[in-house]
Design a protein around this motif. Structure first.
Motif, mmCIF file in Angstrom:
data_model
loop_
_atom_site.group_PDB
_atom_site.id
_atom_site.type_symbol
_atom_site.label_atom_id
_atom_site.label_comp_id
_atom_site.label_asym_id
_atom_site.label_seq_id
_atom_site.Cartn_x
_atom_site.Cartn_y
_atom_site.Cartn_z
ATOM 1 N N UNK A 10 0.859 -1.134 -0.080
ATOM 2 C CA UNK A 10 -0.167 0.024 0.035
ATOM 3 C C UNK A 10 0.973 1.166 0.204
ATOM 4 N N UNK A 11 2.234 1.037 0.470
ATOM 5 C CA UNK A 11 2.739 2.227 0.300
ATOM 6 C C UNK A 11 4.296 2.095 -0.310
ATOM 7 N N UNK A 12 4.259 1.430 -1.458
ATOM 8 C CA UNK A 12 5.129 0.946 -2.441
ATOM 9 C C UNK A 12 5.886 2.296 -2.855
ATOM 10 N N UNK A 13 7.125 2.370 -3.007
ATOM 11 C CA UNK A 13 7.600 3.522 -3.528
ATOM 12 C C UNK A 13 7.349 4.036 -5.077
ATOM 13 N N UNK A 14 6.939 2.835 -5.547
ATOM 14 C CA UNK A 14 6.391 3.292 -7.081
ATOM 15 C C UNK A 14 5.023 4.176 -7.198
ATOM 16 N N UNK A 15 4.394 4.076 -6.039
ATOM 17 C CA UNK A 15 3.240 4.838 -6.156
ATOM 18 C C UNK A 15 3.369 6.208 -6.174
ATOM 19 N N UNK A 16 2.428 6.920 -6.864
ATOM 20 C CA UNK A 16 2.460 8.258 -6.785
ATOM 21 C C UNK A 16 2.435 8.989 -5.458
ATOM 22 N N UNK A 17 3.369 9.729 -5.262
ATOM 23 C CA UNK A 17 3.066 10.774 -4.018
ATOM 24 C C UNK A 17 3.983 9.812 -2.958
ATOM 25 N N UNK A 18 4.796 8.674 -3.252
ATOM 26 C CA UNK A 18 5.534 8.213 -2.382
ATOM 27 C C UNK A 18 6.575 9.214 -1.821
ATOM 28 N N UNK A 19 6.940 9.250 -0.623
ATOM 29 C CA UNK A 19 7.898 10.079 -0.077
ATOM 30 C C UNK A 19 8.269 9.534 1.422
ATOM 31 N N UNK A 20 9.603 9.832 1.793
ATOM 32 C CA UNK A 20 10.306 9.543 2.937
ATOM 33 C C UNK A 20 10.035 10.684 3.847
ATOM 34 N N UNK A 21 9.350 10.419 5.063
ATOM 35 C CA UNK A 21 9.385 11.302 6.083
ATOM 36 C C UNK A 21 10.398 11.000 7.139
ATOM 37 N N UNK A 22 10.998 12.501 7.522
ATOM 38 C CA UNK A 22 12.003 12.035 8.693
ATOM 39 C C UNK A 22 11.607 12.797 9.825
ATOM 40 N N UNK A 23 11.470 11.702 11.010
ATOM 41 C CA UNK A 23 10.815 12.148 12.213
ATOM 42 C C UNK A 23 11.906 12.958 13.066
ATOM 43 N N UNK A 24 11.722 13.354 14.228
ATOM 44 C CA UNK A 24 12.435 14.061 15.001
ATOM 45 C C UNK A 24 13.488 13.159 15.726
ATOM 46 N N UNK A 25 13.515 12.186 15.547
ATOM 47 C CA UNK A 25 14.496 11.075 16.098
ATOM 48 C C UNK A 25 15.325 10.641 14.910
ATOM 49 N N UNK A 26 15.068 11.279 13.719
ATOM 50 C CA UNK A 26 15.956 11.116 12.398
ATOM 51 C C UNK A 26 15.553 9.841 11.915
ATOM 52 N N UNK A 27 14.725 9.169 12.408
ATOM 53 C CA UNK A 27 14.315 7.697 11.810
ATOM 54 C C UNK A 27 13.389 8.215 10.494
ATOM 55 N N UNK A 62 1.273 16.587 17.335
ATOM 56 C CA UNK A 62 2.345 17.493 17.756
ATOM 57 C C UNK A 62 3.966 17.127 17.575
ATOM 58 N N UNK A 63 4.157 16.133 17.105
ATOM 59 C CA UNK A 63 5.564 15.789 16.584
ATOM 60 C C UNK A 63 5.813 16.461 15.310
ATOM 61 N N UNK A 64 7.178 16.608 15.158
ATOM 62 C CA UNK A 64 7.481 17.180 13.724
ATOM 63 C C UNK A 64 7.985 16.077 12.557
ATOM 64 N N UNK A 65 7.690 16.061 11.312
ATOM 65 C CA UNK A 65 8.058 15.520 10.505
ATOM 66 C C UNK A 65 8.370 16.244 9.160
ATOM 67 N N UNK A 66 9.630 15.951 8.603
ATOM 68 C CA UNK A 66 10.174 16.635 7.312
ATOM 69 C C UNK A 66 9.796 15.572 6.376
ATOM 70 N N UNK A 67 9.084 16.312 5.344
ATOM 71 C CA UNK A 67 8.685 15.687 4.005
ATOM 72 C C UNK A 67 9.208 16.372 2.824
ATOM 73 N N UNK A 68 10.076 16.049 1.926
ATOM 74 C CA UNK A 68 10.367 16.824 0.415
ATOM 75 C C UNK A 68 10.950 18.199 1.131
ATOM 76 N N UNK A 69 11.905 18.256 2.183
ATOM 77 C CA UNK A 69 12.488 19.266 2.641
ATOM 78 C C UNK A 69 11.784 20.230 3.547
ATOM 79 N N UNK A 70 10.424 19.867 3.730
ATOM 80 C CA UNK A 70 9.654 20.781 4.569
ATOM 81 C C UNK A 70 9.174 20.402 5.663
ATOM 82 N N UNK A 71 9.445 21.004 6.771
ATOM 83 C CA UNK A 71 9.138 20.589 7.975
ATOM 84 C C UNK A 71 7.589 20.938 8.599
ATOM 85 N N UNK A 72 7.099 19.902 8.862
ATOM 86 C CA UNK A 72 5.850 19.670 9.327
ATOM 87 C C UNK A 72 5.537 19.485 10.691
#
Lengths: 92, 149
Positions: A10-27, A62-72
């Motif tokens: 369901x979250x295959x890297x080939x799917x449109x919109x696939x992205x890696x999110x970086x959490x606050x602990x850098x995982x 309330x936690x932070x996550x960075x996706x496509x270089x934008x912090x959310x």
């Protein structure tokens, strides 16, 4: 409940919109990023970003996550009761 | 082609507010989130409250409009919105010339209400601010609707 194979499909890297999110602990977590057009009051235009990922590894409210270089910041969780969750994002 | 007095009043308001933030007449187009803070003018309404004959009829009009000081902020939302409201009111109500828009309206502008509008769910950032209703009275003759009397 989806099994692990279902969830990874369901979250295959080939799917449109696939992205890696970086959490606050850098995982990093994989997911599907969507930012559809949205309006407020019918006056202000922008987009409404959400990230669909595994519930087990999703960042908390309330936690932070960075996706496509934008912090959310995570502002909401919408679990599907099958192991996935759609998290609402607010640009920091 | 000369502008109607009502349009001149809106233009004069725009000019004074331009010193505070970018001004948009909406909803011709939605304002992009990236362009906030902005001042949005909406719900413009012109009502003829009195007509005095005969001949070219002298009319008294009541012009009302909403001015929405709209911001986008993750923190300090209330404070930032309050500051923008203050700046808008100072730009329009601080001096007699401002209130009367250099003679376009008499007795002049007044802010009759204000509502705090806030949406934290639809866009990338919480948006909103103070929406203020302003009214003014102006007079014209029907044979010269571009001249305030």
């Amino acid at each position: 409940m989806w099994d692990a194979a279902d969830l990874s499909a369901l979250i295959d890297p080939d799917l449109p919109g696939y992205a890696l999110g970086t959490k606050a602990d850098l995982s990093q977590i994989g997911g599907l990023f969507r930012a559809p057009y949205a309006e407020s009051f019918g006056l202000v235009s922008g987009n409404d970003p959400v990230f669909t990922c595994l519930l087990a590894t999703a960042p908390a409210n309330g936690a932070g996550i960075t996706i496509n270089s934008i912090a959310y910041t995570v502002t909401g969780h919408k679990p599907d009761q099958r192991g996935m969750v759609v998290i609402d994002l607010e640009k920091q | 082609m000369s502008q109607h007095v009502a349009s001149q009043i809106i233009a004069a308001v725009e000019t004074r507010l331009a010193a505070v933030a970018s001004v948009h007449i909406v909803p011709l187009f939605a304002v992009p989130l990236e362009n906030l803070p902005a001042i949005l003018i909406e719900d413009i309404e012109d009502e003829t409250t009195q007509a005095l004959g005969p001949g070219p009829v002298q009319e008294i009009h009541r012009l009302s409009f909403e001015i929405f000081g709209c911001i986008a902020a993750v923190s300090g939302f209330q404070t930032t919105a309050g500051t923008l409201r203050t700046d808008i009111e100072k730009a329009l109500l601080a001096a007699t010339n401002d209130v009367r828009l250099d003679g376009l309206c008499r007795p002049g502008l007044s802010r009759i209400s204000a509502v705090f509008r806030h949406d934290a769910e639809s866009l990338q950032k919480p948006v909103g601010g103070w929406s203020m209703k302003f009214v003014c009275t102006y007079q014209l003759k029907t044979d010269a609707p571009d001249i305030a009397i």
